[in-house]
Design an enzyme around this catalytic site. Structure first.
Site, PDB file in Angstrom:
ATOM      1  N   GLY A 133       0.818  -1.215   0.000  1.00 15.48           N
ATOM      2  CA  GLY A 133       0.000   0.000   0.000  1.00 15.48           C
ATOM      3  C   GLY A 133       0.843   1.252   0.000  1.00 15.48           C
ATOM      4  O   GLY A 133       0.434   2.289   0.512  1.00 15.48           O
ATOM      5  N   GLY A 135       2.726   2.544  -2.878  1.00 11.79           N
ATOM      6  CA  GLY A 135       3.027   3.194  -4.160  1.00 11.79           C
ATOM      7  C   GLY A 135       4.114   2.507  -4.952  1.00 11.79           C
ATOM      8  O   GLY A 135       4.562   3.017  -5.975  1.00 11.79           O
ATOM      9  N   GLU A 194      -6.104  -6.139 -10.897  1.00 13.18           N
ATOM     10  CA  GLU A 194      -5.863  -4.751 -10.475  1.00 13.18           C
ATOM     11  C   GLU A 194      -7.165  -3.943 -10.502  1.00 13.18           C
ATOM     12  O   GLU A 194      -7.307  -2.972  -9.755  1.00 13.18           O
ATOM     13  CB  GLU A 194      -4.823  -4.094 -11.386  1.00 13.18           C
ATOM     14  CG  GLU A 194      -3.377  -4.440 -11.026  1.00 13.18           C
ATOM     15  CD  GLU A 194      -2.810  -3.564  -9.894  1.00 13.18           C
ATOM     16  OE1 GLU A 194      -3.019  -3.927  -8.716  1.00 13.18           O
ATOM     17  OE2 GLU A 194      -2.191  -2.535 -10.183  1.00 13.18           O
ATOM     18  N   ASP A 205       1.059  -0.526 -13.793  1.00  9.55           N
ATOM     19  CA  ASP A 205       1.700  -1.271 -12.710  1.00  9.55           C
ATOM     20  C   ASP A 205       1.875  -2.735 -13.080  1.00  9.55           C
ATOM     21  O   ASP A 205       2.961  -3.306 -12.923  1.00  9.55           O
ATOM     22  CB  ASP A 205       0.844  -1.168 -11.433  1.00  9.55           C
ATOM     23  CG  ASP A 205       0.966   0.191 -10.776  1.00  9.55           C
ATOM     24  OD1 ASP A 205       0.509   0.341  -9.640  1.00  9.55           O
ATOM     25  OD2 ASP A 205       1.533   1.108 -11.411  1.00  9.55           O
TER      26      ASP A 205
HETATM   27  N1  LIG Z   1       2.528  -9.326   0.017  1.00 10.30           N
HETATM   28  C1  LIG Z   1       1.197  -9.173   0.013  1.00 10.30           C
HETATM   29  N2  LIG Z   1       0.418 -10.026   0.720  1.00 10.30           N
HETATM   30  C2  LIG Z   1      -0.933  -9.900   0.706  1.00 10.30           C
HETATM   31  N3  LIG Z   1      -1.612  -8.932   0.040  1.00 10.30           N
HETATM   32  C3  LIG Z   1      -0.871  -8.048  -0.689  1.00 10.30           C
HETATM   33  C4  LIG Z   1       0.559  -8.123  -0.744  1.00 10.30           C
HETATM   34  N4  LIG Z   1       1.005  -7.104  -1.535  1.00 10.30           N
HETATM   35  C5  LIG Z   1      -0.087  -6.439  -1.953  1.00 10.30           C
HETATM   36  N5  LIG Z   1      -1.211  -6.992  -1.448  1.00 10.30           N
HETATM   37  C6  LIG Z   1      -2.585  -6.519  -1.716  1.00 10.30           C
HETATM   38  O1  LIG Z   1      -2.486  -5.282  -2.443  1.00 10.30           O
HETATM   39  C7  LIG Z   1      -3.054  -4.204  -1.660  1.00 10.30           C
HETATM   40  C8  LIG Z   1      -2.198  -2.933  -1.808  1.00 10.30           C
HETATM   41  O2  LIG Z   1      -2.474  -2.421  -3.092  1.00 10.30           O
HETATM   42  P1  LIG Z   1      -2.358  -0.812  -3.379  1.00 10.30           P
HETATM   43  O3  LIG Z   1      -3.238  -0.094  -2.438  1.00 10.30           O
HETATM   44  O4  LIG Z   1      -2.557  -0.608  -4.829  1.00 10.30           O
HETATM   45  O5  LIG Z   1      -0.882  -0.491  -2.939  1.00 10.30           O
HETATM   46  P2  LIG Z   1       0.458  -0.450  -3.841  1.00 10.30           P
HETATM   47  O6  LIG Z   1       0.758   0.998  -3.997  1.00 10.30           O
HETATM   48  O7  LIG Z   1       1.473  -1.170  -2.987  1.00 10.30           O
HETATM   49  O8  LIG Z   1       0.165  -1.174  -5.135  1.00 10.30           O
HETATM   50  C9  LIG Z   1      -3.035  -4.713  -0.230  1.00 10.30           C
HETATM   51  O9  LIG Z   1      -4.092  -4.081   0.504  1.00 10.30           O
HETATM   52  C10 LIG Z   1      -3.309  -6.203  -0.403  1.00 10.30           C
HETATM   53  O10 LIG Z   1      -4.700  -6.426  -0.605  1.00 10.30           O
HETATM   54  C1  LIG Z   2      -2.065   6.105  -9.419  1.00 12.21           C
HETATM   55  C2  LIG Z   2      -1.700   5.104 -10.499  1.00 12.21           C
HETATM   56  O1  LIG Z   2      -1.298   5.829 -11.666  1.00 12.21           O
HETATM   57  C3  LIG Z   2      -0.549   4.208 -10.026  1.00 12.21           C
HETATM   58  C4  LIG Z   2      -0.879   3.468  -8.714  1.00 12.21           C
HETATM   59  O2  LIG Z   2       0.320   2.929  -8.153  1.00 12.21           O
HETATM   60  P1  LIG Z   2       0.293   2.153  -6.741  1.00 12.21           P
HETATM   61  O3  LIG Z   2      -0.884   1.161  -6.754  1.00 12.21           O
HETATM   62  O4  LIG Z   2       0.103   3.184  -5.644  1.00 12.21           O
HETATM   63  O5  LIG Z   2       1.632   1.475  -6.661  1.00 12.21           O
HETATM   64  C5  LIG Z   2      -2.958   4.281 -10.812  1.00 12.21           C
HETATM   65  C6  LIG Z   2      -2.811   3.460 -12.088  1.00 12.21           C
HETATM   66  O6  LIG Z   2      -2.099   3.901 -13.013  1.00 12.21           O
HETATM   67  O7  LIG Z   2      -3.428   2.376 -12.121  1.00 12.21           O
HETATM   68 MG   LIG Z   3      -1.370  -0.816  -6.485  1.00 12.46          MG
END
Ligand SMILES: Nc1ncnc2c1ncn2[C@@H]1O[C@H](COP(=O)(O)OP(=O)(O)O)[C@@H](O)[C@H]1O
Ligand SMILES: C[C@@](O)(CCOP(=O)(O)O)CC(=O)O
Ligand SMILES: [Mg+2]
Length: 385
Positions: A133, A135, A194, A205
């Site tokens: 979570g 980025g 996603e 991503d």
């Molecule tokens: N190692 C992990 N184990 C379990 N769930 C994960 C893991 N990595 C990511 N996730 C899932 O992805 C979500 C984070 O996604 P998001 O909010 O888009 O953050 P990010 O910026 O890291 O992509 C977490 O809430 C969880 O549901």
């Molecule tokens: C904000 C955005 O441009 C990237 C999101 O990155 P992250 O899930 O925070 O690692 C959303 C997207 O492109 O899907």
């Molecule tokens: Mg993400």
């Protein structure tokens, strides 16, 4: 069946986050921080899922019948072809929520059901070097790893099962990046996952986590590999402020709908920033003038960051604090990913000594932040079996 393991990298978006959802160009590169998933078939007609990075979930077992008996399971999956990535049936998502109310599990169970149709039981362990979570694309690497191992376990190959994807020599443990057609299948299934994570993901991503290295991305044309990025020094700092990428992405979409005359110019300027970055990479390849590249990148970092904060409204006071601390060391930073907390990337100067980096990291640590050592440009998803 022996175990199957996949690892998939996280990523940083150099320029263009959120604007890419608006159809503009973004530039992303993979990280050496990776998510790892291991799958072993069991004979218990159940799914044993171990997610140590999600303390609220931990390790749990689902009988496959408890999933197969969901009201819309049959209509959702019976006609599916694993070679045709399909968006999740909203009814099925709400039924999964009855089973477990953790969004990440909806994504996992959706991919598991749609790709495997719940025909065999597995023990699955998934953990990551990435902060979740924050980025750095943990959600994308989560989806990419899951899709890679499930497609492999069920011999679902876009290539029909080429030599690169189906090593027959049992003498050595095969560890391979799947062939391009299979990578594209993994990427498209991951995008469906996603969509549950982000609501309206651009797809950048999962593309960079699947393909690795560096790429430019637009929603219209998809990804274009970047054959070269200069040896930029990047420090990643985690504000440790968790946030929902889905909420932040939706917030920018709503702001654009409400104020198009104000937000569209912001998105257009970010597009220009991405394009100027690409031009500066090409210029550096031709003239090898790193000082000029550094100066341009510092300006582009500052501009993109302030457009994200002032224009899209995805800043956070913790991000401001990181930017201010790095600025006191003469460095330029920008938030990366969805913002609202999460990670900040700082452009290190070529002449920065390790002592200066250590002092910067100490100042950030004393302010409650954590700096991550990672290199950029790692390979994409890799499978070992
Ligand atoms: N190692 C992990 N184990 C379990 N769930 C994960 C893991 N990595 C990511 N996730 C899932 O992805 C979500 C984070 O996604 P998001 O909010 O888009 O953050 P990010 O910026 O890291 O992509 C977490 O809430 C969880 O549901
Ligand atoms: C904000 C955005 O441009 C990237 C999101 O990155 P992250 O899930 O925070 O690692 C959303 C997207 O492109 O899907
Ligand atoms: Mg993400």
């Amino acid at each position: 069946m022996s175990s199957i393991t996949a690892t998939a990298p996280g990523k940083i978006i150099l320029f263009g986050e959120h604007a890419v959802v608006q159809g503009k160009t973004a530039i992303a590169t993979s990280l050496s921080l990776r998510t790892k998933i291991t799958l072993v078939e069991n004979q218990r007609d159940s799914l044993v899922l171990d997610l140590p990075d999600l303390p609220e979930f931990g390790k749990r077992e689902f009988s496959l019948d408890s999933i197969r008996n969901l009201p819309s399971f049959k209509e959702s999956v019976e006609k599916l072809d694993g070679l045709v990535p399909t968006e999740c049936n909203p009814k099925f998502i709400s039924e999964l929520n009855q089973l477990i109310d953790i969004k990440g599990l909806h994504t996992f169970l959706f991919l598991f059901c749609y790709i495997t149709k719940c025909t065999r039981g597995f023990d699955i362990h998934l953990s990551s070097q990435l902060p979740i979570g924050s980025g750095l694309g943990s959600s994308a690497s989560f989806c990419v790893g899951i899709c890679a191992v499930l497609l492999k376990a069920f011999n679902i190959y876009a290539c029909g099962g080429c030599g690169q994807c189906c090593k027959t020599d049992n003498s050595v443990q095969a560890s391979e990046q799947p062939c391009l057609p299979q990578l594209l299948l993994i990427n498209q299934w991951s995008l469906q996952g996603e969509k549950i994570m982000h609501g309206t993901p651009s797809g950048i991503d999962n593309a960079v986590s699947t393909l690795g290295k560096a790429l430019t991305f637009t929603r219209k044309d998809g990804y274009k590999p970047l054959n070269y990025i200069p040896p930029l020094g990047i420090l990643i700092t985690d504000t440790k402020v968790s946030r929902s990428a889905k909420v932040l992405v939706e917030g920018v979409i709503q702001r654009q709908k409400k104020y198009p005359t104000l937000i569209d110019p912001v998105s257009n300027l970010i597009e220009q920033i991405s394009n100027d970055c690409l031009q500066s990479f090409t210029k550096y390849q031709n003239d090898n003038d790193f000082q000029s590249l550094q100066e341009t990148m510092e300006l582009l970092f500052d501009m993109n960051h302030h457009l994200l904060v002032g224009g899209y409204g995805v800043g956070h006071f913790a991000i401001d604090k990181v930017v201010s601390i790095t600025k006191s060391h003469g460095l330029h930073s920008k938030l990366t990913g969805a913002g609202g907390g999460g990670c900040v990337i700082t452009l290190l100067k070529p002449g920065f000594t390790q002592e200066q980096i250590n002092q910067l990291k100490l100042d950030l640590k004393n302010a409650g932040f954590e700096s991550l050592e990672a290199t950029v440009g790692d390979i994409g998803v890799s499978i070992t079996y």
